[in-house]
Design an enzyme around this catalytic site. Sequence first.
Site, mmCIF file in Angstrom:
data_model
loop_
_atom_site.group_PDB
_atom_site.id
_atom_site.type_symbol
_atom_site.label_atom_id
_atom_site.label_comp_id
_atom_site.label_asym_id
_atom_site.label_seq_id
_atom_site.Cartn_x
_atom_site.Cartn_y
_atom_site.Cartn_z
ATOM 1 C CD GLU A 88 -2.195 2.181 -3.408
ATOM 2 O OE1 GLU A 88 -3.367 2.500 -3.679
ATOM 3 O OE2 GLU A 88 -1.754 2.147 -2.241
ATOM 4 C CG ASP A 145 -1.767 1.199 1.382
ATOM 5 O OD1 ASP A 145 -2.650 1.385 0.542
ATOM 6 O OD2 ASP A 145 -1.553 1.975 2.341
#
Length: 705
Positions: A379, A343
Amino acid sequence: MVENWPGTAYPLGATFDGSGTNFAIFSEAAEKVELCLFDDGVETRIPLTEVDAFIWHAYLPTVQAGQLYGYRVYGPYDPANGARANGSKLLLDPYAKATSGDIDWDQSLFSYTFGDEDSENNEDSASHMMRGVVVNPFFDWTGESSPRIAYNDTVIYEAHVKGLTATHPDIPEEQRGTYAGIAHPAVIEHLHKLGITAIELMPVHQFVNDSVLQDQGLSNYWGYNTIGFFAPHAAYSSTGDHGQQVLEFKSMVRALHHAGIEVILDVVYNHTAEGNHLGPTISFRGIDNAAYYRLVDDDMKHYMDYTGTGNSFNVRHPHSLQLIMDSLRYWVTEMHVDGFRFDLASTLAREFYDVDKLSTFFELVQQDPVVSQVKLIAEPWDIGPGGYQVGNFPPQWTEWNGKYRDTVRDFWRGEPATLGEFVSRLSGSPELYEASGRRPVASINFVTAHDGFTLRDLVSYNEKNNVANGEDNNDGESHNRSWNGGAEGETDDAVVLEIRARQQRNFITTLFLSQGVPMLLHGDEMGRTQNGNNNTYAQDSELSWVDWANIDESLMAFTSMVATLRANHPVFRRKRFFTGRHVRRAEGEPLRDVEWMSTDASAMTDEDWDVDYVKSIGMFLNGDGIRARDARGQDISDANFLLYFNASDEGVTFELPSAEYGANWDLVLDTSIPTAPEGNVLAGESITVGGRSVIVLRAGEEKTS
């Protein structure tokens, strides 16, 4: 009295060896550390007197698996200079492999008094705080091994542990919403129907529910609020939180591996649940605030925030980096997971202010013999300056390709001048990845993900509908590149419903037949809706759960059909970029591995790519041009394919190329209908592709692969 032996400084955390337990915790800021054991609510404090290189440690020969514990760290409390030690606060071990209980956001969890952030609060927090759990590492992995699916053969399914299983009628009620539910044969059967080779689980590291959300009757459903980087989230266990969640997680992995499905974890190492300078003191902040967090250089009371959560993990400090790497290795070696999706990965590359793809974190991953061998998915953005880094991660990394999502959405909603970029996305985005030596599989292709509209909502709403989140519809992305087909939201208009169904089939077909790695959002294959809510981070309810009672069986069957087509034909999952995409083939030259064709079967010209209103194209895939070998060294070949994409409202007639491409062509797929088409077309004949449709043709004399 509890026996207290010196123990060792490594490994960090609580390590049970079958006889007793070694405890070790890092704190350079500490002047004194106490290990706190809890039995029937009674706390026993044990001073840690052995210290090596700022590691405080002890071995307790009588402490067994299942023991609840925490720490108290004493030292300077001077927030203005980055020091926040407070011995009145019970702290969770950053290396705890399991947790018990939860925090309740009582005033005692904070080191200041509400309303006076410059005060010092010394209330004892133990009765309001979660504990760590000593776990027994033994598990019977006999016969289990990772499927180790090649990237080009991988199909990823992004799923939420609870959201996927909470309403499934074939899963026993006590297992719904749990790791056991994910491992249930009904879920595995569903994944097999879709050709899924890897399930990417949204955060399962122990996380905390935000007090602001709880006060509104909501919760942190997505889980991007980690407090324990080694502990599986206890609420996802059907068997309890005294270490049983570890066994249940391992059992889930074992079941999925036996089914040939890999497990990828969505991990959040960029920040923790302690929030900004007004957050609670429950772990890292009280152990060594300046080591674990990025502090503002000239104002150390406050935190750097590249994540929008209040703090950023300090990847410049060796012990913070060690924690991340130890956590990754633990999940691979002890929990047997097969990869990670990071993330806001750009935050991990910020050693100073800019994103640096040569940062220490990436260097550590590169040389690590364990972590470097699993799937690593970035990401590739955060909210800080220069945070959007699609295409810029190191060669061994793959990336969520946000440009793929945006381009494919724009193309199918009919935006002008998107054809050239659409073709690049179909080809694996070579302009993003080829120059750095990467392959098409560097692109994790997706149209939808947990953050945003579901596929059904993407074709049903022009505007977000996030009122349920309690933020006056101000949260969530406003520019969704969506198109509702002619009516906003739910409708009984047959024409609109047909357009929406066709658009969903267009997106599914494009996703699975693009070069790169397809990622499908859970429930998209079944027509899942969130009623236009594109930010369900706080919605732990039927709004965000998969509704197994209302499955779009037609879409499910279509998705399975397209997934099977991809799995059966290596021409759709190449290991290398196309070579023929840049140069037009001269007459008499051999067929290239890919050719792009106008409606008259001629090669696209430079001018064709730049015409705003051109929204259709033909794509030839040469089954003899794959340029790859199988495990035995044999050249891989396949049938030739023709794909025709038409994003305009009206039908477009394409002339098929000459017989050298294929003498006759079987209809394989037509997104204007939900089932497999029948019939064939001869070379030189014409075929009409309906408005907003894809047609796929396979050469009649199929080669063996």
